[in-house]
Design a protein around this motif. Sequence first.
Motif, mmCIF file in Angstrom:
data_model
loop_
_atom_site.group_PDB
_atom_site.id
_atom_site.type_symbol
_atom_site.label_atom_id
_atom_site.label_comp_id
_atom_site.label_asym_id
_atom_site.label_seq_id
_atom_site.Cartn_x
_atom_site.Cartn_y
_atom_site.Cartn_z
ATOM 1 N N LYS A 3 0.826 -1.197 0.000
ATOM 2 C CA LYS A 3 0.000 0.000 0.000
ATOM 3 C C LYS A 3 0.866 1.254 0.000
ATOM 4 O O LYS A 3 0.568 2.239 -0.695
ATOM 5 N N LYS A 4 1.946 1.233 0.761
ATOM 6 C CA LYS A 4 2.868 2.374 0.784
ATOM 7 C C LYS A 4 3.470 2.603 -0.592
ATOM 8 O O LYS A 4 3.583 3.742 -1.056
ATOM 9 N N TYR A 5 3.830 1.497 -1.245
ATOM 10 C CA TYR A 5 4.397 1.600 -2.592
ATOM 11 C C TYR A 5 3.384 2.193 -3.566
ATOM 12 O O TYR A 5 3.701 3.112 -4.328
ATOM 13 N N ASP A 6 2.179 1.666 -3.550
ATOM 14 C CA ASP A 6 1.127 2.159 -4.451
ATOM 15 C C ASP A 6 0.844 3.640 -4.211
ATOM 16 O O ASP A 6 0.670 4.409 -5.168
ATOM 17 N N ASN A 65 13.696 7.587 -4.935
ATOM 18 C CA ASN A 65 13.378 7.036 -3.616
ATOM 19 C C ASN A 65 12.548 5.753 -3.736
ATOM 20 O O ASN A 65 12.780 4.773 -3.028
ATOM 21 N N ILE A 66 11.570 5.774 -4.635
ATOM 22 C CA ILE A 66 10.744 4.578 -4.838
ATOM 23 C C ILE A 66 11.600 3.442 -5.387
ATOM 24 O O ILE A 66 11.521 2.297 -4.941
ATOM 25 N N SER A 71 11.862 -1.463 -3.329
ATOM 26 C CA SER A 71 12.029 -2.748 -4.026
ATOM 27 C C SER A 71 10.928 -3.054 -5.038
ATOM 28 O O SER A 71 10.171 -4.022 -4.891
ATOM 29 N N PRO A 72 10.813 -2.239 -6.097
ATOM 30 C CA PRO A 72 9.763 -2.495 -7.092
ATOM 31 C C PRO A 72 10.016 -3.773 -7.881
ATOM 32 O O PRO A 72 11.161 -4.212 -8.027
ATOM 33 N N ASP A 76 7.576 -2.703 -12.656
ATOM 34 C CA ASP A 76 7.464 -1.403 -11.983
ATOM 35 C C ASP A 76 8.781 -0.638 -12.063
ATOM 36 O O ASP A 76 8.799 0.574 -12.235
ATOM 37 N N TRP A 77 9.879 -1.375 -11.931
ATOM 38 C CA TRP A 77 11.188 -0.724 -12.036
ATOM 39 C C TRP A 77 11.357 -0.131 -13.425
ATOM 40 O O TRP A 77 11.884 0.969 -13.574
#
Length: 215
Positions: A3-6, A65-66, A71-72, A76-77
């Motif tokens: 959720k933090k990543y999204d 930062n993301i 760790s995408p 996503d990376w």
Amino acid sequence: MLKKYDNSVEQLKMEIGSLGMAVENAIDKTWKALESFDTALASEIYRGDDDIDKKVKECMRMDLNISMLQSPAASDWRSLMATLKILSDLERIADHCADICHYVMILKETGRPIAPPPGLKEMYGVMSSMVSDVLDFYQGSESSQAAFMKDKDDIVDIAFNTILGEIGSQMSKDPDNARQYIDYVLIVKYVERMADHANNIAEWIIYREKNEINI
């Protein structure tokens, strides 16, 4: 963690949306300044380039930062890397708006500035539409159409060569204003480069979606 990543990705997308609006606004105002030799407007855009640069750097910081801390996954990376490249192209487009406005002020200083050469308005319009389109594509709207930006870039390239020929013809008939014509050569080149950067953005969107690099 997911959720933090999204949330982080969504916030970055919103910030780039705000940046895109600022770049589109600069493009629109730059043409208005050039067409009317409005030095006040040209100065506003020239000085405002620093604000756009700050927005770009902040978006780059968020992107990195993301990428480094959350760790995408591979796809996503790839999207985050493409975004970093896209931000660089957006910064260059804004820089060229400032470059053009610099020459608007120089042209105005002559006291009798020559009107933009025939075809420049149409060329500028195609470039502007390219930037608007790729910003929509970045947000996910009809991103499958990104490949067609190359066709628009070709139109801009053809216009570039045609307008250079027109400027050369005008200069030979009006050598007393040769300096102004040279200024227009630089302006036209900036417009051509802006279209190139828009096409680059389209290529990075294709990379994001299909893992294909054509740049």
